[in-house]
Design a protein around this motif. Sequence first.
Motif, PDB file in Angstrom:
ATOM      1  N   GLU A 156       0.778  -1.263   0.300  1.00 41.75           N
ATOM      2  CA  GLU A 156       0.057  -0.048  -0.110  1.00 41.75           C
ATOM      3  C   GLU A 156       0.701   1.280   0.115  1.00 41.75           C
ATOM      4  OE1 GLU A 156      -2.355  -3.262   1.122  1.00 41.75           O
ATOM      5  OE2 GLU A 156      -0.676  -2.726   2.019  1.00 41.75           O
TER       6      GLU A 156
ATOM      7  N   GLU B  49      -3.874   5.013   3.829  1.00 32.53           N
ATOM      8  CA  GLU B  49      -5.225   4.856   3.829  1.00 32.53           C
ATOM      9  C   GLU B  49      -5.902   6.335   4.241  1.00 32.53           C
ATOM     10  OE1 GLU B  49      -4.181   2.377   7.529  1.00 32.53           O
ATOM     11  OE2 GLU B  49      -3.346   2.907   5.497  1.00 32.53           O
TER      12      GLU B  49
ATOM     13  N   PHE C 163      -7.859   0.608  -0.193  1.00 33.63           N
ATOM     14  CA  PHE C 163      -7.902   1.287   1.175  1.00 33.63           C
ATOM     15  C   PHE C 163      -9.204   1.363   2.023  1.00 33.63           C
ATOM     16  CE2 PHE C 163      -4.191   3.510  -1.321  1.00 33.63           C
ATOM     17  CZ  PHE C 163      -3.191   3.075  -0.706  1.00 33.63           C
ATOM     18  N   SER C 164      -9.021   1.491   3.101  1.00 37.74           N
ATOM     19  CA  SER C 164     -10.291   1.292   3.802  1.00 37.74           C
ATOM     20  C   SER C 164     -10.721   2.879   4.171  1.00 37.74           C
ATOM     21  CB  SER C 164     -10.022   0.663   5.261  1.00 37.74           C
ATOM     22  OG  SER C 164     -11.185   0.902   6.128  1.00 37.74           O
TER      23      SER C 164
ATOM     24  N   ALA D 269     -10.595   5.085   7.477  1.00 34.29           N
ATOM     25  CA  ALA D 269      -9.568   6.329   7.400  1.00 34.29           C
ATOM     26  C   ALA D 269     -10.458   7.555   7.900  1.00 34.29           C
ATOM     27  CB  ALA D 269      -8.762   6.414   6.195  1.00 34.29           C
TER      28      ALA D 269
END
Length: 211
Positions: free
Chosen positions: A65, A94, A137-138, A142
Motif C-alpha cells: 500500500e 489509507e 484502502f479502507s 480512515a
Amino acid sequence: MIDFVRGRVVHWDTEYVVVDVRDIGYRLFTPNPYTFVKNDDTVTIYTHHHVREDAVLLFGFATREEQAMFRKLLEVSGIGPRVALGILAGGKPETIAAAIQQENIVFLTKLPGIGKKTAQRMILDLKDKLDAIPGGFSFAAAGLELEGAFGGSSDGLQGGEDWREAREALAALGYTAAELDRAWQALKDAPVLNESVDALMKRALQQLFKG
C-alpha cells in the motif's frame, strides 16, 4: 525494475537503510528506517526504482500500500520522490487516500512539504484514481480517523496504543524510560497528525538525536 529486496538490515540512518542481499548492500530511502531495524531477521522491503540523469535511487516501503501510494503521488505535478517520501512519513496511506477522496485540504496541508496549491493538485490528479490501487484502502475507517485529526488537544495521543507500541519498540533499541519521557514531552506539545506507530517512532528519534 526492482520491485522488492529481501535480506538483512546491516546499517541504518535517519533517512535510509542498507540491506545485505547476498553480500550486496542496497541503500533504500524509506519513510521510516526504524520500521526495519527491530530485529536481525530477514526483511522484505517493497521498492520503487527511480532513475534520473544524475542518480539511480531505490525507495523502500514496508507494505504494498505504501509502495502504491508513493507511485501515485509521483503522478502529481510538483511532487517528487523526496516530497512523496515525506508525505508517507507523515500519515498512513489509507488516511492520505481518504483525505484526497474527501477533498480535505486542511488535512493535506498538514503533511510535510504540502501547501494549498499542491494539496489541490493532489485532489484533482488522484481523487478518481485511488480505487484502482491493488489491495485498495479502507476509506470508511480512515474517514473516522480524519474527523478528529486536528481538533482539540494533541494530548489525545497520551497513553494511546500507537505511542505505547512506539515506546516499546524504542525501548527495545536501548533507550531508557527517562529518555523516552523527554521525547514524549516534545512530541505531545507539537501539532501532530493522527500518526502511525512508525511515524511516532521517527519523530521521537529525531528528538532523541537532539539530546
